[in-house]
Scaffold this motif. Structure first.
Motif, PDB file in Angstrom:
ATOM      1  N   GLY A   1      41.728  46.307  38.147  1.00  0.00           N
ATOM      2  CA  GLY A   1      41.849  46.521  36.712  1.00  0.00           C
ATOM      3  C   GLY A   1      43.076  45.838  36.158  1.00  0.00           C
ATOM      4  N   LEU A   2      43.184  45.796  34.845  1.00  0.00           N
ATOM      5  CA  LEU A   2      44.343  45.150  34.227  1.00  0.00           C
ATOM      6  C   LEU A   2      45.646  45.804  34.649  1.00  0.00           C
ATOM      7  CD1 LEU A   2      42.960  44.506  30.646  1.00  0.00           C
ATOM      8  CD2 LEU A   2      43.836  42.766  32.198  1.00  0.00           C
ATOM      9  N   SER A   3      45.658  47.132  34.728  1.00  0.00           N
ATOM     10  CA  SER A   3      46.906  47.843  35.018  1.00  0.00           C
ATOM     11  C   SER A   3      46.995  48.312  36.464  1.00  0.00           C
ATOM     12  CB  SER A   3      47.037  49.052  34.087  1.00  0.00           C
ATOM     13  OG  SER A   3      45.940  49.939  34.252  1.00  0.00           O
TER      14      SER A   3
ATOM     15  N   GLU B   1      34.039  40.338  31.506  1.00  0.00           N
ATOM     16  CA  GLU B   1      34.479  41.342  32.472  1.00  0.00           C
ATOM     17  C   GLU B   1      35.903  41.804  32.177  1.00  0.00           C
ATOM     18  OE1 GLU B   1      33.514  41.770  36.326  1.00  0.00           O
ATOM     19  OE2 GLU B   1      31.774  40.459  36.390  1.00  0.00           O
ATOM     20  N   TRP B   2      36.773  40.880  31.799  1.00  0.00           N
ATOM     21  CA  TRP B   2      38.146  41.300  31.480  1.00  0.00           C
ATOM     22  C   TRP B   2      38.196  42.043  30.152  1.00  0.00           C
ATOM     23  CZ3 TRP B   2      41.328  42.159  35.016  1.00  0.00           C
ATOM     24  CH2 TRP B   2      41.398  41.363  36.156  1.00  0.00           C
TER      25      TRP B   2
ATOM     26  N   ASN C   1      38.911  47.192  27.483  1.00  0.00           N
ATOM     27  CA  ASN C   1      38.364  48.361  26.787  1.00  0.00           C
ATOM     28  C   ASN C   1      38.568  49.629  27.602  1.00  0.00           C
ATOM     29  OD1 ASN C   1      37.555  46.755  24.699  1.00  0.00           O
ATOM     30  ND2 ASN C   1      35.386  46.732  25.252  1.00  0.00           N
ATOM     31  N   GLY C   2      38.376  49.513  28.924  1.00  0.00           N
ATOM     32  CA  GLY C   2      38.565  50.676  29.783  1.00  0.00           C
ATOM     33  C   GLY C   2      40.002  51.154  29.786  1.00  0.00           C
TER      34      GLY C   2
ATOM     35  N   PHE D   1      43.968  35.959  38.995  1.00  0.00           N
ATOM     36  CA  PHE D   1      42.831  36.123  38.082  1.00  0.00           C
ATOM     37  C   PHE D   1      43.064  37.252  37.094  1.00  0.00           C
ATOM     38  CE2 PHE D   1      39.694  39.386  40.080  1.00  0.00           C
ATOM     39  CZ  PHE D   1      40.756  40.223  40.423  1.00  0.00           C
ATOM     40  N   ASN D   2      44.148  38.017  37.239  1.00  0.00           N
ATOM     41  CA  ASN D   2      44.474  39.098  36.312  1.00  0.00           C
ATOM     42  C   ASN D   2      45.302  38.531  35.167  1.00  0.00           C
ATOM     43  OD1 ASN D   2      45.889  41.277  35.000  1.00  0.00           O
ATOM     44  ND2 ASN D   2      45.363  42.582  36.730  1.00  0.00           N
ATOM     45  N   PRO D   3      44.733  38.405  33.970  1.00  0.00           N
ATOM     46  CA  PRO D   3      45.452  37.726  32.878  1.00  0.00           C
ATOM     47  C   PRO D   3      46.692  38.475  32.423  1.00  0.00           C
ATOM     48  CG  PRO D   3      43.388  38.670  32.077  1.00  0.00           C
ATOM     49  CD  PRO D   3      43.363  38.801  33.567  1.00  0.00           C
TER      50      PRO D   3
END
Length: 475
Positions: A145-147, A61-62, A67-68, A214-216
């Protein structure tokens, strides 16, 4: 064999079954009950456990989120470069602005890839997943999302505008009102880029600070900054004050670095706070900054979960907004209801307060905002039954014998996101649409042509959404 986590190992419990964990060499933790295997990552000399119920599914999932992010970054970079090429009038200011944007986008791309490199997300594939049922059971919230919280990284480690100190002062005040004098172990859930737990750690000097998100990207950025790394990250403000502020390189630095490699008093953990991988009653202070209103888990359940993590007379400190936006209006709690939830979950509210503070106010931007925080400190006065396992998706998508509610359309949209994440996560620059279709068919028992159609439809929708006229690009 040397324990890679030192005294921290006894803190953890298997997020899948609750069993004790043991160290396997320097790279893994293994559940002594169910045998589940959890990787350990070496980041800035510290050992960071990845304690998701199914680590491979979470990594997929991450990877999809990475990729997104990279695809959106490439799209925006191409738009900027194409705009610069259309600058027929050779407007010097426009040329400068677009050049700054292009350089910043490239820098953000490289920074994201470099920060997540220790996790080895490139090596995650469909073959490492367990089963379709587990993919749904262990799904992570789609909205994160990551960002999603990139501005928080600048706020925490670059802007130096007083916001961090203001929130740390609130936590400090509430702990004093609760009569806290010393802290054995403070657990911060939803720590983000980790500035608040860093400030609490420096002020209170607990024997151990456990810092969880949980956000690396957020957590590892906080860890490496605290460890003394002065990294650079380009900021693109929403409303730049000047041409030079269109994009500016910011240096992330901690006021006083901490040697996280040798100092066991700080432990960073990659985990889902709704499935906390910790032993019962393992902390005496628990902090939730800007968290309770954004969780997928209902507050009535999460409060009981917090109760289970605190020892008797332990203290829970919360500070943030109450912008609940659940699908069910019944769960959009007011402040009065929050206090009632705490009482029902075995807590005595010692005090609460509201503070209006500046929030995410970049010195480069004309866009400023304030937030009125709702903060409380509560003491655990009774032990309550902890809630069962939390699922992001509704129970009727986990237990296929349950009736589908009539308002299920919105929920089905969430399930569709998971399928897209799996397809995007398997995109590696080698597989074709047909190859991905065959792989999808094998996992879901679909006909190959039907699965290929699904994959093609996903990519068509993505191209249409990102840029209708864009077929390819480079960065």
């Amino acid at each position: 064999m040397t324990d890679p986590l030192g005294s921290s190992l006894t803190l953890f419990a298997c997020p899948a079954c609750g069993g004790a964990l043991s160290a396997d060499a320097q790279t893994h933790l293994v559940c002594t009950n169910c045998g589940a295997d959890y990787p350990l990552y070496d980041v800035a000399g510290a050992r960071v456990p990845w304690l998701m119920p199914d680590p491979a599914i979470a990594k997929l999932e991450w990877k999809a989120r990475l990729n997104g992010f990279l695809e959106r970054n490439r799209n925006e970079y191409d738009r900027v470069v194409n705009a610069a090429a259309r600058n027929d009038s050779k407007n010097e200011h426009a040329g400068t602005r677009l050049e700054l944007l292009a350089d910043a986008l490239r820098s953000q791309y490289d920074a994201m890839v470099a920060r997540l490199a220790p996790l080895g997300l490139d090596g995650i594939d469909f073959a490492e997943e367990s089963s379709p049922a587990l993919r749904l059971t262990h799904k992570l919230p789609a909205a994160q999302g990551l960002s999603s919280y990139m501005d928080n990284v600048y706020r925490d480690w670059a802007w130096d505008n007083g916001e961090n100190e203001a929130q740390a002062a609130i936590i400090d005040t509430l702990l004093k009102r609760a009569g806290v004098e010393t802290i054995e172990r403070v657990l911060t859930l939803g720590a983000g880029a980790a500035r608040l737990p860093y400030d609490v750690h420096r002020r209170w000097r607990p024997k151990q600070s456990v810092i969880v998100d949980f956000n690396p990207w957020l957590l590892l950025t906080g860890l490496t900054t605290i460890a003394g790394e002065q990294s650079e990250l380009d900021e693109i403000p929403l409303a730049p004050l000047s041409l030079a502020d269109t994009a500016r390189r910011q240096t992330l630095r901690a006021p006083q670095p901490i040697d996280v490699a040798s100092d066991e008093s700080m432990q960073f953990v990659l985990a889902d706070v709704t499935r906390p991988p910790f032993a019962a009653e393992s902390s005496d202070v628990l902090v939730t900054p800007w968290l309770i209103d954004i969780l997928s888990e209902d507050l009535t359940r999460f409060a009981r979960r917090v109760n289970s993590l605190l020892r008797d007379d332990g203290v829970w400190v919360n500070s943030g907004s109450l912008a609940f936006m659940p699908d069910d209006p019944l769960r959009a709690y007011s402040a009065d209801e929050v206090l009632e939830v705490l009482a029902d979950a075995g807590f005595d509210v010692i005090d609460w307060q509201r503070d209006t503070l500046p929030y995410l106010n970049s010195p480069l931007s004309a866009h400023h905002r304030t937030e009125t925080l709702f903060s409380f400190v509560a003491r655990k006065v009774a032990t309550v039954e902890p809630p069962g396992e939390h699922h992001v998706l509704p129970d009727w998508l986990i237990d296929l014998t349950l009736p589908i509610p009539v308002d299920a359309v919105d929920t089905l949209e969430s399930s569709r996101f998971l399928l897209k994440a799996q397809v995007f996560g398997a995109t590696d620059g080698v597989r074709s649409v047909a190859a991905l279709g065959q792989q999808l068919a094998a996992h879901y028992g679909m006909a190959a042509d039907e699965a290929t159609h699904v994959v093609r439809r996903i990519f068509v929708e993505q191209v249409d959404r990102n840029h209708p006229a864009r077929i390819g690009g480079s960065l």
